[in-house]
Write a protein that holds these residues in place. Structure first.
Motif, PDB file in Angstrom:
ATOM      1  N   GLU A   1      38.878  56.141  59.684  1.00 54.49           N
ATOM      2  CA  GLU A   1      40.310  56.201  59.368  1.00 54.49           C
ATOM      3  C   GLU A   1      40.527  56.647  57.921  1.00 54.49           C
ATOM      4  OE1 GLU A   1      42.226  52.550  60.511  1.00 54.49           O
ATOM      5  OE2 GLU A   1      41.597  52.768  62.594  1.00 54.49           O
ATOM      6  N   ASP A   2      39.637  56.258  57.018  1.00 53.99           N
ATOM      7  CA  ASP A   2      39.737  56.727  55.634  1.00 53.99           C
ATOM      8  C   ASP A   2      39.423  58.216  55.552  1.00 53.99           C
ATOM      9  OD1 ASP A   2      40.487  54.227  54.636  1.00 53.99           O
ATOM     10  OD2 ASP A   2      38.413  53.638  54.222  1.00 53.99           O
TER      11      ASP A   2
ATOM     12  N   ARG B   1      42.414  60.069  56.803  1.00 52.02           N
ATOM     13  CA  ARG B   1      43.477  60.034  55.780  1.00 52.02           C
ATOM     14  C   ARG B   1      43.224  61.107  54.722  1.00 52.02           C
ATOM     15  NH1 ARG B   1      45.058  54.610  52.262  1.00 52.02           N
ATOM     16  NH2 ARG B   1      46.594  55.628  50.925  1.00 52.02           N
ATOM     17  N   CYS B   2      41.976  61.285  54.321  1.00 53.68           N
ATOM     18  CA  CYS B   2      41.640  62.309  53.326  1.00 53.68           C
ATOM     19  C   CYS B   2      41.912  63.710  53.867  1.00 53.68           C
ATOM     20  CB  CYS B   2      40.160  62.204  52.928  1.00 53.68           C
ATOM     21  SG  CYS B   2      39.719  60.721  52.005  1.00 53.68           S
TER      22      CYS B   2
ATOM     23  N   GLN C   1      45.679  64.336  54.136  1.00 56.06           N
ATOM     24  CA  GLN C   1      46.268  64.533  52.812  1.00 56.06           C
ATOM     25  C   GLN C   1      45.882  65.897  52.240  1.00 56.06           C
ATOM     26  OE1 GLN C   1      48.564  62.402  51.409  1.00 56.06           O
ATOM     27  NE2 GLN C   1      48.874  64.197  50.131  1.00 56.06           N
TER      28      GLN C   1
END
Length: 123
Positions: A11-12, A15-16, A19
């Motif tokens: 999930e991180d 997110r990167c 973005q």
């Protein structure tokens, strides 16, 4: 088993990527993202085995011997547990600075140890 990794929770990582796409800069740069800690392949394996409550002995083999075994595996099984490409990847360190995500994206990714619960979650 000594190869280093900076595991990043999916999930991180997502997110990167999102973005970077929103920023538009992701198209022109290589995103070096990773989790906030460096662990060896053996430590990562131990973390996963602990999370799923599975304990097996580990046998350390030299990479050249593994290369021979990996080349022979397709002759024995349709779906070998590891490919040549995967063996090449685990033979080289794959680490990032611990603050790489925070510096580029402004948030601190979760330590991998805190995100292994999904391995035993019931669907």
């Amino acid at each position: 088993g000594r190869t280093g990794f900076s595991p990043l929770f999916v999930e991180d990582a997502a997110r990167c990527v999102v973005q970077a796409l929103i920023d538009g800069a992701g198209r022109a740069e290589t995103l070096r993202i990773g989790g906030p800690e460096v662990v060896s392949y053996e430590q990562l394996l131990d973390l996963v085995m602990d999370a799923i409550d599975l304990h097996r002995p580990k046998i350390h083999m030299p990479v050249p011997l593994m290369q021979v075994a990996v080349r022979l595996m397709p002759l024995v099984t349709k779906n070998p547990p590891i490919t040549r490409e995967q063996l090449d990847m685990v033979a080289l360190d794959n680490v990032t600075p611990p603050d790489a995500v925070e510096q580029r994206f402004g948030f601190s990714p979760a330590p991998i140890r805190s995100k292994l619960g999904y391995l035993t979650a019931k669907a």
